[in-house]
Design an enzyme around this catalytic site. Structure first.
Site, PDB file in Angstrom:
ATOM      1  N   GLU A  17       0.792  -1.224   0.000  1.00  0.00           N
ATOM      2  CA  GLU A  17       0.000   0.000   0.000  1.00  0.00           C
ATOM      3  C   GLU A  17       0.831   1.284   0.000  1.00  0.00           C
ATOM      4  O   GLU A  17       0.457   2.255  -0.649  1.00  0.00           O
ATOM      5  CB  GLU A  17      -0.952   0.010   1.211  1.00  0.00           C
ATOM      6  N   SER A  31     -38.766 -28.870 -14.233  1.00  0.00           N
ATOM      7  CA  SER A  31     -40.198 -28.763 -14.531  1.00  0.00           C
ATOM      8  C   SER A  31     -40.903 -27.650 -13.786  1.00  0.00           C
ATOM      9  O   SER A  31     -42.055 -27.336 -14.110  1.00  0.00           O
ATOM     10  CB  SER A  31     -40.891 -30.100 -14.227  1.00  0.00           C
TER      11      SER A  31
END
Length: 778
Positions: A93, A373
């Site tokens: 960072e 289904s």
């Protein structure tokens, strides 16, 4: 008069002038931006730098059920964080954190160069101080004004605090994903240990999460998380924080050995709270949700949610786990319950157990699964009733068909012949659904109907198989519950919601749910579909879902049983249950009418135990009529009583034509075939005459007019004289009768010979197939 000499254009001088003008203009613009940025600079507040306010989430009764944000932030002193963990954050960072004064121009240039040469974003340009002030004071918007404010606030912060104090505030404030704020909460969430015990590999993993917590979530994207961790370790070597040997040792540790095997439930109703949190973050952003002090009022019904969580976590409600090369795999599940009249989501369960915050929610998150289904009412039967005026007593021929290269098959291998739509839905007959879609509705109309129920399908990627739930991308249980809600709500579709109101920390209303009802189908269509789906539970494939009160539903099983579904509803609630493996895997002996129907029954029985019994409201325009059950037309003069069917219709759709498929046919009394001139006995039967023939294994084959002529009876032959003219014939023998030898005689149970053919015509292949397998897929 002498002509005045023309001056030549000095290109260099012009260029310098233009550059000077641009510099002046840029300077004025920059100065203006700085002035505006300073004017709108957020007020300095040490409290904002140190903490934030959590978001409160309330149930449908206004009771507080969870706080999102600060309750999962546990501050820790910097000295308790191991040095190698701190160095991991600096390496990825802000490696010059201890050298710069809040803004690092060299770091910005270095990060840009690394990203350009690497072809992807690997390092950020903002310092840790800039990130801290952005988290504390600023919005996530990306503008020059906000960047200038960020720089100014970073410089102010650097003048007021030491480097160690800034790093400590940063590590206690930054978001690590999975709902964890601060390194202590992150250590507990991912590794079930305090921050002081973090190893080098664990620290590198956490440091890598900062850039994009969801993208590098080790629970959801382990491969991406591992690559990001290894990048952090490489940077630590590059900047001399650790040796190459130490990095190699840390890199060799598998993620599964580092991560805790099962997370602790840190808040009640976790899947529902996660879904609400996800919706809030999408709307307001992470910062506002986790530190803005919002008050969020939801549709959560704790009693229904608890019933759903209990049913979904019970191992008895699932098929047995399997073992493969990767170890033991267990089927997963998901469930959603919705109030169809409001669109309010009452319960969400996205898995058998909740292991960490904002984990993959199988009930709501893509990728979707094949609905089997359960999709038939949405894509075939619903539009057939709505657009084509078909009804429960409409008749379709369940026979082998083919559309291009696609030949649908029934799950039990049987073909029943002429059946009503009600029978087809109750028994989940696949061929009928495909024929209704392709020969009555059409793909365009079917997709239009599904779109009205919140399911968008691309016609370019869907064909006949979508009648059986064969979808390009699949659907989630939430989508299916919303679609079925329209059937339960007299044809009105409401987009589902879990949030009714959002207020800011001061009580100002930011959002209030405004329902937008859409007429997806006629009320009569919804009622006819509902009435047919009641038959599924009463006597069809969904009998395991019976709850002793009016209910309608549909079972669903995708190819090879990879997805098991039950979608059902009562007049009060809609519930959908899915079971399957996260990586689709066959469960060939299972079907949706077993475990999903049982789970649905458990949830709905508990949810409705104190609710009075109601019937589905019958809308205006529903009439009753009696028709011929083999043609769907009005009974004709030859319709036998056994074929009379009384059912409901939408007014105006009762057939007006009289049945002409039942006809009187003369057949051979022995074989049942068309008689030849030699058949000694003929009878007249009522049979079904259609302009096409069907295979003999169709179950009602014997009821159809035969196409073959009897060959059993032939021209009589002249009898040969007996060897002993004087010996009389013995009792039981006829002079001249030819008795075939035993090996040529018809054996019991045989289908050979004319009599055997007659038996096959009468019984069909079912007598050879054995009993129907109740677990066979649909």
């Amino acid at each position: 008069m002498a002509r005045k000499k023309r001056r030549r254009l000095n290109i260099f001088r012009l260029f310098l002038s233009l550059v000077l003008l641009l510099v002046i203009a840029g300077g004025v613009t920059a100065l203006g931006l700085v002035v505006i940025s300073i004017k709108d600079l957020p007020a300095w507040s040490e409290e904002k730098l140190l903490s934030g306010a959590s978001t409160s989430i309330y149930d449908q009764n206004g009771e507080l059920v969870a706080r999102v944000g600060e309750e999962n932030r546990v501050p820790v002193d910097l000295k308790e964080i191991p040095e190698h963990v701190r160095e991991a954050f600096l390496a990825i960072e802000d490696v010059r954190f201890y050298q710069h004064h809040g803004v690092d121009l060299r770091g910005i240039i270095r990060a840009a160069w690394t990203d350009i040469t690497g072809g992807r974003i690997q390092e950020g340009g903002s310092t840790i101080t800039q990130q801290l002030v952005k988290l504390s004071f600023l919005t996530p918007e990306r503008t020059i004004k906000r960047k200038i404010q960020e720089v100014i606030l970073a410089i102010i912060t650097e003048r007021r605090y030491t480097k160690d104090e800034i790093l400590e505030m940063y590590l206690n404030k930054v978001y690590f994903g999975a709902g964890a704020y601060g390194i202590q909460s992150a250590a507990e969430t991912y590794f079930d240990k305090p921050a002081r015990d973090l190893t080098l590999s664990e620290g590198a993993l956490l440091a890598g999460l900062i850039q994009a917590p969801s993208a590098y979530d080790p629970f959801v994207n382990p491969e991406a998380a591992k690559k990001r961790r290894d990048l952090v370790l490489d940077n630590m070597v590059k900047y001399n924080f650790i040796t190459a040997e130490e990095a190699a040792q840390a890199r060799a540790i598998p993620l599964e050995e580092m991560l805790k095997p099962g997370g602790k439930q840190q808040y009640p109703y976790p899947f529902f709270i996660d879904y609400v949190t996800e919706q809030l973050v999408n709307r307001y952003g992470t910062e506002q949700v986790f530190k803005g002090g919002l008050h969020v009022f939801t549709t959560l019904d704790p009693a229904i949610q608890e019933a759903a969580e209990k049913a979904m976590s019970d191992p008895r409600n699932y098929p047995a786990s399997v073992r493969d090369s990767q170890g033991v795999l267990q089927p997963e599940g998901a469930a959603v319950v919705i109030d169809p009249h409001t669109g309010y989501i009452k319960a969400i369960v996205g898995g058998r157990e909740h292991t960490h915050r904002l984990q993959w929610n199988r009930a709501t998150m893509p990728p979707g699964r094949q609905p089997g289904s359960t999709f038939k009412p949405i894509i075939a039967y619903g539009p057939a009733v709505e657009y084509k005026g078909m009804a429960p007593a409409s008749v379709i021929d369940d026979i082998p068909v083919k559309y291009g290269n696609y030949s649908p098959r029934n799950y039990d291998g049987r073909y029943r012949g002429l059946v009503t739509m009600r029978t087809a839905i109750a028994s989940s007959i696949n061929v009928v659904a495909v024929r209704v879609l392709m020969e009555h509705v059409g793909i365009a109309s079917a997709i239009k109907f599904a779109r009205g129920l919140g399911i968008n399908l691309d016609p370019a990627t869907h064909g006949p198989s979508m009648a059986l739930g064969g979808l390009h991308e699949g659907v989630t249980p939430l989508q299916m519950a919303a679609a079925y809600s329209a059937f339960a709500n007299q044809g009105i579709y409401l987009e589902p919601t879990a949030i009714t109101r959002v207020e800011d920390a001061s009580g100002n209303v930011l959002y209030e749910y405004q329902p937008k009802p859409v007429r997806a189908m006629k009320a009569t269509t919804a009622y006819l579909i509902t009435d047919m789906l009641k038959t599924v539970i009463e006597s069809g494939t969904g009998t395991n879902a019976r709850i002793g009160r009016p209910a309608a539903g549909k079972t669903g099983t995708s190819d090879q049983g990879k997805d098991l579904w039950f979608a059902g509803y009562t007049p009060e609630l809609v519930g959908v249950v899915w079971i399957g493996y996260d990586k689709p895997r066959a469960m060939p002996q299972e079907f949706g009418g077993r475990y999903p129907a049982l789970i649905w029954r458990q949830i709905m029985s508990e949810a409705l135990k104190d609710v009075p019994v109601h019937q589905f409201p019958r809308p205006e325009g529903i009439v009753t009529a009696t028709v011929d059950g083999k043609s769907g037309l009005l009974p004709g003069p030859n319709t036998p009583p056994s074929d009379l069917v009384t059912d409901i219709f939408a007014r105006g759709t009762v057939p007006t034509r009289v049945d002409n498929t039942h006809v009187l046919v003369e057949v051979c009394a022995t074989t049942g075939l068309l008689p030849s001139q030699y058949c000694p006995e003929r009878i007249t039967r009522v049979m079904i005459k259609l302009p096409y023939s069907v295979p003999s294994y169709v179950q009602d084959y014997a009821q159809r007019v035969p196409t073959a002529t009897c060959t059993l009876h032939t021209a009589p032959q002249e009898a040969a004289p007996p060897e002993n003219q004087d010996q009389p014939a013995q009792p039981g023998e006829q002079p001249g009768e030819i008795i075939p030898p035993p090996e040529q005689q018809e054996q019991p149970g045989s289908n050979q010979g004319p009599v055997g053919l007659l038996r096959e015509q009468i019984n069909g292949p079912g007598w050879l197939s054995g009993p129907r397998n109740p677990r066979a897929r649909e």
